[in-house]
Design a protein around this motif. Structure first.
Motif, short mmCIF file in Angstrom:
data_model
loop_
_atom_site.label_atom_id
_atom_site.label_comp_id
_atom_site.label_asym_id
_atom_site.label_seq_id
_atom_site.Cartn_x
_atom_site.Cartn_y
_atom_site.Cartn_z
N PHE A 130 -32.24 58.05 43.93
CA PHE A 130 -31.64 57.19 42.90
C PHE A 130 -30.12 57.15 43.08
CE2 PHE A 130 -35.64 58.81 41.24
CZ PHE A 130 -36.28 57.61 40.98
N GLU A 131 -29.73 56.88 44.31
CA GLU A 131 -28.32 56.87 44.69
C GLU A 131 -27.48 55.94 43.82
OE1 GLU A 131 -25.58 55.85 48.65
OE2 GLU A 131 -27.76 55.58 48.67
N ARG A 132 -26.42 56.50 43.27
CA ARG A 132 -25.44 55.74 42.48
C ARG A 132 -26.04 55.01 41.29
NH1 ARG A 132 -20.50 55.50 43.77
NH2 ARG A 132 -20.15 53.46 42.86
N GLY A 133 -27.12 55.57 40.75
CA GLY A 133 -27.57 55.10 39.45
C GLY A 133 -26.54 55.47 38.40
N LEU A 134 -26.59 54.84 37.24
CA LEU A 134 -25.56 55.05 36.22
C LEU A 134 -25.40 56.52 35.87
CD1 LEU A 134 -23.59 53.48 34.35
CD2 LEU A 134 -25.39 53.56 32.60
N MET A 135 -26.50 57.25 35.85
CA MET A 135 -26.46 58.66 35.45
C MET A 135 -25.72 59.52 36.47
SD MET A 135 -29.72 60.95 34.27
CE MET A 135 -30.40 61.18 35.92
N LEU A 136 -25.56 59.04 37.69
CA LEU A 136 -24.92 59.83 38.74
C LEU A 136 -23.43 59.54 38.88
CD1 LEU A 136 -28.04 59.84 39.47
CD2 LEU A 136 -27.29 60.35 41.79
N LEU A 137 -22.91 58.60 38.10
CA LEU A 137 -21.50 58.22 38.20
C LEU A 137 -20.66 59.03 37.22
CD1 LEU A 137 -21.83 54.34 38.49
CD2 LEU A 137 -21.78 56.05 40.32
N ASP A 138 -19.37 59.15 37.52
CA ASP A 138 -18.48 59.98 36.72
C ASP A 138 -17.26 59.23 36.20
OD1 ASP A 138 -19.18 62.76 36.25
OD2 ASP A 138 -19.23 62.99 38.43
N MET A 289 -30.97 48.93 39.43
CA MET A 289 -32.34 48.54 39.14
C MET A 289 -33.32 49.66 39.47
SD MET A 289 -32.84 45.70 37.60
CE MET A 289 -34.61 45.67 37.88
N ILE A 290 -33.13 50.31 40.61
CA ILE A 290 -34.01 51.41 40.99
C ILE A 290 -33.92 52.53 39.95
CG2 ILE A 290 -34.41 53.21 42.71
CD1 ILE A 290 -33.53 51.19 44.85
N PHE A 291 -32.72 52.85 39.53
CA PHE A 291 -32.55 53.92 38.55
C PHE A 291 -33.13 53.52 37.18
CE2 PHE A 291 -30.13 55.71 35.02
CZ PHE A 291 -30.47 57.05 35.18
#
Length: 483
Positions: A130-138, A289-291
């Motif tokens: 789930f690369e660069r899904g919203l949850m992984l951004l800072d 979309m994937i995330f």
């Protein structure tokens, strides 16, 4: 007594939130949870800092406590809290992970006033899928992406999504066979996947949709793989294949979504624009979309499964909710009608408390910091656990009991602490789709109430499997009868 063990005793004598008084809800296998491992410090605090070390243990060789966490879930977390308190560490997935439990500890990490906790923790578990899904951004980047994405979750957009999901849910629920005892969890999962493909991508439930759904399932399960390498036949390899399938699908369909302003979420992200003119790139849209597909269908399935289970165990609440649904008449409910289903709202909140769909949230420290007087060095992998917050006797009356009225006025036990009830996380990363998810769950349960009465044997108790996210280990067998 070693100095480390002595410090454990000293730490437990100090005041910690009274979760230490929680009894384990049922008998557990002492061969797993009762095992004793050498207590060690995570890292020595800086001299003169006055901070305490974080204490914990590695657990069994190689796997650490990963298998116990998956097998015992809440029971394991409660036992760890009894042993170490709200700040501790454990071995798992080949790493040392600090666990923050209880409202006070979780608030520090999620409010994150000094930006000491980043989303980098998630990357260890799910970045490959789930690369660069919203949850992984800072921080600033997360704020910008969230502002753009919010355009896809406005009240107007939510109204359109409800209009699309209602008929799909009605059709899907009616297809279940009454007079039987199906395993409800797989049926709910397939239905929420079908709805997600319809609402998110304007895609009918056909062979392509089934392929997309399988890819999502593989990607989600890969995040907690013990063997974190693409070994043929393993979950990690299946997750990587699933990610490639999803990237290819969204990439191929993106140009058409850019050209046409549809009502589905895919189209909404393609056209989302802030007042400053900020928009997503094509790569951003594919990643988000994937995330979002993962986040939407898994949490919705878990919540609706928990609600169905508790309504089966407490038929008086099932009848109370059914009366409100039948009062709406035969039309597919719009967003206003769903908002008015107050009993389902109470039941949903209690189900989210008892079975938090995301039982742990990953973080990583960006610098040396402290939580409740304990020293965490920079680069520490952290698990923030909402689960124990939901069972604190300081904040909840009889916390193991099913009692939806605790969320009604004047009790509002969820107001006892800002982080006493946190199924959607908190702080800047609080779930952006919480309203969408709540509407879908209520719409689904509304259709079930209209068509069926359902039950489980009196002695039946669901056991939740935490291999990835909490799911009923036996699939939740349920007796369905036409009402």
């Amino acid at each position: 007594m070693t100095s480390a063990v002595g410090r454990v005793a000293e730490a437990l004598r100090e005041r910690v939130p009274p979760l230490t008084a929680i009894p384990l809800p049922r008998k557990v296998d002492e061969r797993w949870l009762g095992a004793s491992w050498p207590v060690r410090e995570l890292a020595a605090p800086p001299a003169g800092s006055g901070l305490k070390p974080v204490l914990g243990d590695d657990g069994p060789p190689v796997v650490g406590h990963a298998l116990e966490m998956m097998r015992f879930g809440l029971d394991f977390s409660l036992r760890r809290y009894e042993q170490y308190g709200p700040v501790s560490w454990l071995g798992g997935f080949g790493r040392r992970i600090v666990s923050l439990s209880g409202p006070e500890a979780t608030q520090i990490a999620l409010v994150n006033k000094d930006k000491a906790f980043s989303q980098e923790g998630w990357k260890f578990f799910i970045e490959n899928f789930f690369e660069r899904g919203l949850m992984l951004l800072d921080f600033g980047e997360h704020h910008l992406h969230r502002r753009i994405m919010q355009q896809a979750f406005t009240r107007e957009r939510l109204t359109g999504y409800v209009g699309q999901m209602g008929p799909a849910l009605r059709e899907g629920v009616r297809s279940w066979p009454a007079g039987t005892s199906p395993r409800l969890y797989p049926a709910l999962k397939q239905l929420t996947l079908d709805v997600a493909t319809r609402v998110f991508m304007d895609m009918d439930a056909d062979a392509d949709a089934a392929k997309i759904n399988r890819a999502f399932v593989s990607s989600v399960r890969a995040g907690t793989a013990i063997v974190r390498a693409p070994v043929p036949g393993g979950r990690w390899a299946a997750g990587l294949r699933g990610r490639r399938v999803l990237e290819r699908y969204f990439g191929e369909n993106l140009p058409a979504k850019r050209r046409a302003d549809g009502d589905d979420l895919f189209a909404a992200l393609c056209h989302a624009t802030t007042e400053d003119g900020d928009r997503f790139s094509d790569v951003d849209i594919v990643n988000h979309m994937i995330f979002l597909m993962m986040a939407a269908h898994d949490t919705t399935t878990i919540t609706s499964s928990a609600m169905a289970y508790y309504l089966a165990k407490h038929p008086e609440w099932q009848e109370r909710a059914r009366a409100e649904s039948l009062a709406l008449g035969d039309d597919v409910p719009d967003i206003a009608a769903l908002d008015g289903l107050e009993t389902l709202d109470l039941v949903m909140k209690e189900a989210l408390r008892l079975v938090a769909p995301v039982p742990s949230m990953a973080r990583k420290t960006t610098k040396d910091t402290e939580v409740l007087g304990h020293y965490l060095p920079a680069g520490t992998l952290v698990g923030v656990s909402p689960t124990l917050n939901h069972f604190s006797p300081e904040h909840w009356t009889d916390p193991h009991a099913f009692d939806p009225e605790r969320f009604a006025e004047p009790r509002r036990e969820d107001k006892s602490h800002r982080f006493a009830w946190m199924p959607f996380g908190g702080g800047a990363h609080k779930c952006i789709g919480l309203q969408f998810g709540g509407l879908e769950v209520k719409a689904l349960m509304h259709e079930m109430l209209r068509v069926y009465r359902w039950s489980v044997p009196e002695a039946y108790t669901a056991r939740w499997d935490y291999v990835s996210l909490p799911v009923p280990a036996d699939g939740l067998p349920m007796r369905l009868e036409y009402r």
